[in-house]
Design a protein around this motif. Structure first.
Motif, mmCIF file in Angstrom:
data_model
loop_
_atom_site.group_PDB
_atom_site.id
_atom_site.type_symbol
_atom_site.label_atom_id
_atom_site.label_comp_id
_atom_site.label_asym_id
_atom_site.label_seq_id
_atom_site.Cartn_x
_atom_site.Cartn_y
_atom_site.Cartn_z
ATOM 1 N N THR A 142 8.469 17.082 5.578
ATOM 2 C CA THR A 142 7.639 18.525 5.070
ATOM 3 C C THR A 142 8.287 19.291 3.318
ATOM 4 O O THR A 142 9.154 18.754 3.221
ATOM 5 C CB THR A 142 8.167 19.251 5.719
ATOM 6 N N SER B 154 8.048 22.449 3.569
ATOM 7 C CA SER B 154 8.377 23.698 4.095
ATOM 8 C C SER B 154 9.209 23.498 4.810
ATOM 9 O O SER B 154 9.523 25.272 4.400
ATOM 10 C CB SER B 154 7.794 23.553 5.675
ATOM 11 N N LYS B 155 10.584 23.409 4.312
ATOM 12 C CA LYS B 155 12.160 23.539 5.080
ATOM 13 C C LYS B 155 13.018 23.800 2.916
ATOM 14 O O LYS B 155 12.684 24.360 2.634
ATOM 15 C CB LYS B 155 12.500 22.615 5.770
HETATM 16 C C1 LIG Z 1 9.815 22.408 10.746
HETATM 17 C C2 LIG Z 1 9.621 20.678 11.372
HETATM 18 C C3 LIG Z 1 9.059 20.481 11.163
HETATM 19 C C4 LIG Z 1 7.163 20.432 10.895
HETATM 20 O O1 LIG Z 1 7.059 21.114 9.717
HETATM 21 P P1 LIG Z 1 6.055 21.314 9.110
HETATM 22 O O2 LIG Z 1 5.952 22.675 8.205
HETATM 23 O O3 LIG Z 1 4.598 21.342 9.877
HETATM 24 O O4 LIG Z 1 6.288 20.658 7.396
HETATM 25 C C5 LIG Z 1 8.551 18.793 11.721
HETATM 26 N N1 LIG Z 1 9.522 18.540 12.283
HETATM 27 C C6 LIG Z 1 10.970 19.289 12.356
HETATM 28 C C7 LIG Z 1 11.765 18.272 13.120
HETATM 29 C C8 LIG Z 1 10.506 20.434 11.875
HETATM 30 O O5 LIG Z 1 11.688 21.231 12.398
#
Ligand SMILES: *Cc1c(COP(=O)(O)O)cnc(C)c1O
Length: 374
Positions: free
Chosen positions: A228, A230-231
Motif C-alpha cells: 500500500t 497508505s502507510k
Molecule cells: C492499513 C492496512 C491495510 C490497508 O490499507 P489501505 O489504506 O487500504 O491500503 C492492509 N493491511 C493491513 C495489515 C493494514 O494495516
C-alpha cells in the motif's frame, strides 16, 4: 431494533446480515467537535507523521486541471513503475483503491459461501469482514505470543479452504514472520488455496530475515502479495495500493474490479512517491527512532508492549483499555482501542514525531496515574 431495520435485514444477503462494519480511528475533526478540544493528536491509523512526499504533492497539483477526465483505468504508468521496482511484468500488478480494495477483490473473485477463509487470531480486521461479506466461513487459528502461529494455521487447512490471509507484519500486534517459516508454510499449501501475504508495512521493516515475498510469486503461482501507499508512503487519503501476483490471478481480480477504482490523483501521487527515496528514508528513520522512544517511554512507566516492526506499538495498560482510550480522548489524544481484536487491555499507538511521541507518553502516564520516565 426498529421494525424497518428488521425488514431490511431480511432483504440483505446472509453474510451482510451478520456483518459488523470496520471501526476506523476517530478523525481529529470528530474529536474536536464532540469533545470541544483543540490541537488534537491522532496516533490511531498508522499514518506517516512526515506526511506525503513533496514530489507527490507537486504531482497532484499539476494534475488538478485534468480532473474532468476519467483516470487511466489500466493505470499504465503506475503499473509500469511498480513492475520495474519488483522486477516483474506489468501484468503481474493489480491496482486497488487502497490495498483494502485488493483484499475485497480477492474474496469476491475466489470465495463462495461454501468456502473457508483462514487467518490468525488478532489479525487485521478486514479479513473477517471480506470473508463474511461473501457469505463464507472464517477459520481463525489461535495466535502464539500475539503473532501468527503458522503450524496452527496449516492444521486448519482443509478441502473447503480457498483463501489464506497472512499479515506480515501483522496489524495491530506488529508481530512478524521470518522468510524461512513463511516460505515453508506457503510451499505446503494445497493447490486449491490462494495465499495472500499482506505487506502493508513492508517499507518500515528492518529485520534481516524479513522476506520480500513479491520475489516468491514466480515460484508460487497461487501467491498474492499486497502492498500500500497508505502507510510509509504517506498517501492514506488518496487510497492506493496494489498486488503482485501471476497474471492469471490478476485476470480474476480485474474481472470484479471497478473499471476506475484508482483515481487519477492517487495514480500520479503514487508514481511520484516511488521516486522519492529520500522521503522514504526519512520516514523509516523517524519511525525507528520513534519506536525506540515509545518502547522506552512505556517501559519506564512499567507498561509492557508487544515488540513491533511496524509503525505502531501495542501497550498493555493493565486494565480495560476502552476506559483509558476515553480518558486520552479528553486529553485530545486519539489512539486505537483493540478489544475487537481480542486484546481488551491493549491500546495500539501509531509511532509519531518526537514531539507527538512525548505527548502521547505523557498523556498515558497521566491517565494511568504513572510517572513518566526521563
Ligand atoms: C492499513 C492496512 C491495510 C490497508 O490499507 P489501505 O489504506 O487500504 O491500503 C492492509 N493491511 C493491513 C495489515 C493494514 O494495516
Amino acid at each position: 431494533m426498529s421494525k424497518l431495520l428488521d425488514d431490511i435485514l431480511t432483504l440483505a444477503s446472509p453474510g451482510v446480515r451478520g456483518l459488523r462494519p470496520y471501526e476506523p480511528g476517530k478523525p481529529i475533526s470528530e474529536l474536536e467537535r464532540e469533545y470541544g478540544v483543540r490541537d488534537a493528536l491522532k496516533l490511531a491509523s498508522n499514518e506517516n507523521p512526515l506526511g506525503p512526499s513533496p514530489k507527490a504533492l507537486e504531482a497532484v497539483r499539476a494534475l488538478l486541471p485534468e480532473l474532468a477526465l476519467y483516470p487511466d483505468g489500466n493505470g499504465f504508468d503506475l503499473k509500469s513503475a511498480l513492475a520495474a521496482r519488483h522486477g516483474v511484468p506489468p501484468a503481474w500488478i493489480t491496482l486497488g483503491n487502497g490495498s483494502n480494495d485488493i483484499l475485497e477483490l480477492l474474496a469476491r473473485a475466489f470465495v463462495t459461501p461454501d468456502n473457508e477463509v483462514l487467518f490468525s487470531e488478532h489479525a487485521f480486521a478486514v479479513y473477517p469482514i471480506v470473508t463474511q461479506a461473501v457469505g463464507a466461513t472464517a477459520s481463525v487459528a489461535p495466535a502464539k505470543d500475539y503473532g501468527h502461529d503458522l503450524a496452527a494455521m496449516a492444521e486448519r487447512v482443509n478441502e473447503r479452504t480457498r483463501l489464506v490471509f497472512v499479515a506480515n507484519p501483522n496489524n495491530p500486534t506488529g508481530t512478524w514472520l521470518s522468510a524461512a517459516v513463511l516460505e515453508r508454510f506457503i510451499a505446503d499449501l494445497p493447490a486449491h488455496v490462494i495465499a495472500v501475504v499482506d505487506e502493508a508495512y513492508f517499507e518500515y521493516v528492518q529485520e534481516a530475515d524479513y522476506p520480500d515475498t513479491t520475489a516468491w510469486v514466480e515460484r508460487f503461482p497461487r501467491l498474492v502479495v499486497t502492498r500500500t501507499f497508505s502507510k510509509a508512503f504517506g498517501l492514506a487519503g488518496l487510497r492506493v495500493g496494489y498486488s503482485v501476483s501471476r497474471p492469471e490471478v490478476a485476470d480474476m481480480l480485474n474481472r470484479v474490479r471497478q473499471p476506475f477504482n484508482v483515481n487519477s490523483a492517487a495514480q500520479v501521487a503514487a508514481l511520484a512517491a516511488l521516486t522519492d527515496s529520500a522521503h522514504m528514508a526519512a520516514s523509516v528513520r523517524m519511525n525507528s527512532e520513534g519506536m525506540q522512544q515509545l518502547s522506552r517511554g512505556f517501559a519506564d512507566m512499567g507498561l509492557e508492549t508487544i515488540p513491533s516492526v511496524g509503525n505502531f506499538l501495542c501497550v498493555d495498560v493493565q486494565r480495560a483499555a476502552g476506559a483509558v482510550y476515553e480518558e486520552l480522548l479528553r486529553e485530545g489524544v486519539i489512539v486505537r482501542p483493540i478489544a475487537n481484536y481480542g486484546l481488551p487491555n491493549h491500546l495500539r499507538i501509531t509511532v509519531g514525531s518526537d514531539e507527538q511521541n512525548r505527548r502521547v507518553i505523557a498523556a498515558v502516564a497521566r491517565v494511568t496515574g504513572r510517572e513518566a520516565g526521563a
